[in-house]
Design an enzyme around this catalytic site. Structure first.
Site, mmCIF file in Angstrom:
data_model
loop_
_atom_site.group_PDB
_atom_site.id
_atom_site.type_symbol
_atom_site.label_atom_id
_atom_site.label_comp_id
_atom_site.label_asym_id
_atom_site.label_seq_id
_atom_site.Cartn_x
_atom_site.Cartn_y
_atom_site.Cartn_z
ATOM 1 N N GLY A 1 4.082 63.872 88.992
ATOM 2 C CA GLY A 1 2.961 63.609 89.887
ATOM 3 C C GLY A 1 3.333 62.670 91.014
ATOM 4 C CB ALA A 2 5.736 59.887 91.254
ATOM 5 N N GLY B 1 -15.090 29.953 97.806
ATOM 6 C CA GLY B 1 -16.435 30.513 97.710
ATOM 7 C C GLY B 1 -16.585 31.769 98.540
ATOM 8 N N GLY B 2 -17.741 31.925 99.156
ATOM 9 C CA GLY B 2 -18.013 33.105 99.979
ATOM 10 C C GLY B 2 -17.075 33.237 101.152
#
Length: 532
Positions: A419-420, A185-186
């Site tokens: 781009g790498a 949960g939280g």
């Protein structure tokens, strides 16, 4: 009382109780009261250690001091009476790890399932606040059934207080979470904010919604292990940073990490200038395969280049095409980001970009020098990656490197394409020095691919039997004229071409020279907007 057979318990129950009672003053109670209050056996029956055992195993002997031992629950509702939960289900305090001070808390599943009530939450938030004030790491051991339903919104308020303090501490003091039981949960969002999450096989479970909720909402049938085991979060989701077979090994891993990283922003303990420690580097001369397309393990390069047995790999089972972790270079702690040619050729994709970017930001927060070892063929092509948002994820890596102001040193080992090349801490993203080994190729793409584009018209006229030879000849020309390290060096994109065996000493000299460097402020602003 019978001795425990499991190997994770170093002593029998009675002996263990006595040992703990000796170390921790507040535990010097009568045997019957002790057994009833701390319920060691209940945890042991599940193959788990008790909250206080975990604390004593992590900390140096005789150093733990408890804070808030008399705190208890104050709200009564749905049958829960006031003042019935000892220390409100969480043991909090401070101690030392290898001489370094830390704050620590450990949820106790034997006290109402370790559920978090208002006072429980306040105790944890207070411990984090004290860690911030005293500039030292904080360690949280999570073993809880979640929010205490009987306390309603007060339980949720406890979580909110913790999240706020986690965020305030982020980038100022290291925060470590250990998942030593359920975390649902939280409750998962506190570890999610912290820097490193440690998990344990057959012990850790971590998920936002459990099997019952999923069954009722989506009609899917899953087990708790399928949802959030240590293996799931270490190999698939990438939530966990470390996975261990036993609690004992996990806690030793925590101790080693604390001993390696700075204690707080501004701590210079891990960057003390000491005489250079020489290490034979001849093995690096032959570590790369003969063929450019052949894989090899970047961890072998790291182990040769840096101090012996100093490498601590982070997220070793997730996004394996990039390797990240801490190592020592002549006793100086550095962060390493390296391509991994042994997995998917070291290509960058969504997950590896996230993994590297997160690690880079941690290192930069604490001014840990970054050393990037590059052998990257590009970003991963394909419909799946585009749909997953490789533009957004790749941008995180570019942003993290560009924003980082710590020392940044880059070594191109073999290839850096497209781009790498830019993304892996090139000169263009603010690298202080970029080196290339003689084997380095830096270009828009590989030679063969470039030839097929540049000479596409000519290829149509080449006889079938001669196409291979034509491509090889043109690829050789392209390598000589467009993609060797010498060309990049002429433009200043590479500072020096160095032999592999020279790399360690050169990097050490750079670290010493750049120590304490300052950055020019170009644009005054509150902060940028990283593409999360």
């Amino acid at each position: 009382m019978e001795e425990q057979k499991s190997s994770i318990f170093p002593a029998g129950i009675t002996e263990l109780k006595n040992k703990i009672a000796e170390n921790i003053p507040f535990m010097r109670e009568k045997e019957s009261e002790y057994a009833d209050k701390y319920k060691l056996e209940k945890q042991h029956e599940k193959g788990k250690l008790h909250a206080i055992e975990r604390i004593t195993m992590i900390l140096d002997k005789d150093t733990f001091k408890e804070i808030g031992s008399r705190v208890t629950n104050h709200k009564s509702s749905l049958g829960l009476q006031e003042d019935t939960l000892p220390y409100d289900g969480v043991i909090t305090g401070y101690g030392f790890i290898k001489g370094q001070k830390v704050y620590i808390y450990s949820q106790d599943f034997t006290v109402m399932g370790g559920t978090l009530g208002n006072e429980h939450g306040k105790k944890i938030a207070h411990i984090i606040e004290l860690a911030i004030k005293t500039k030292c790491p904080v360690i949280g051991i999570n073993d809880s059934g979640g929010a205490r339903i009987q306390e309603g919104v007060n339980s949720l308020a406890g979580y909110g207080d913790i999240f706020y303090m986690n965020t305030l501490a982020s980038g100022y003091i290291p925060q470590i979470s250990i998942i030593a039981g359920p975390c649902a949960g939280g409750a998962v969002y506190s570890p999610g904010i912290t820097d490193f999450i440690f998990t344990i096989d057959d012990v850790s479970n971590m998920f936002v919604t459990g099997p019952k909720v999923i069954k009722s909402v989506t009609n899917e049938t899953v087990t708790a292990d399928e949802l959030g085991s240590a293996r799931v979060h270490s190999t698939i989701s990438g939530v966990a940073h470390f996975r261990y077979e036993t609690e004992e090994k996990c806690y030793e891993g925590v101790r080693n990490l604390i001993d390696t990283i700075p204690q707080y922003y501004g701590d210079k303990r891990t960057f003390r200038q000491e005489p250079y420690v020489n290490k034979n580097q001849k093995a690096l001369e032959s570590i790369l395969p003969e063929r450019m397309t052949q894989g090899y393990d970047m961890r072998n390069v790291i182990n040769e280049m840096f101090d012996k047995d100093s490498f601590i790999e982070v997220q070793s089972e997730f996004a394996k095409n990039v390797v990240v972790g801490f190592a020592k270079l002549s006793n100086i702690t550095v962060g390493i980001v390296g391509s991994q040619p042994n997995f998917a050729a070291g290509v960058l994709d969504c997950d590896s970009s996230d993994k590297a970017a997160r690690f880079i930001r941690f290192c930069d927060s604490y001014n840990i020098p970054l050393i990037t070892l590059v052998d990257v063929p590009g970003f991963m092509p394909g419909l799946n990656q585009e749909m997953k948002g490789i533009i957004r994820h790749g941008a995180k890596l570019l942003y993290a490197y560009s924003e980082a102001t710590t020392i940044k040193l880059t070594v191109v080992l073999r290839k850096a394409y497209g781009g790498a090349y830019i993304a892996m801490c090139s000169k263009h993203l603010g690298a202080d020095y970029v080196y290339a080994w003689p084997t380095a190729e830096i270009a828009v793409m590989g030679a063969e691919g470039a030839v097929e584009i540049i000479h596409s018209k000519e290829l149509k006229t080449v006889p079938k039997g001669q196409i291979g030879q034509f491509i090889n000849e043109k690829a050789a020309e392209y390598r000589d004229s467009c993609m060797n390290g010498e060309l990049a060096a002429k433009y200043g994109y590479v500072d020096e071409i160095i032999d592999p065996s020279e790399t360690r000493e050169r990097l050490y000299s750079d670290l010493i020279m750049l120590r304490g460097k300052s950055e020019l402020t170009v644009v005054r602003k509150k902060h940028g907007n990283i593409p999360l």
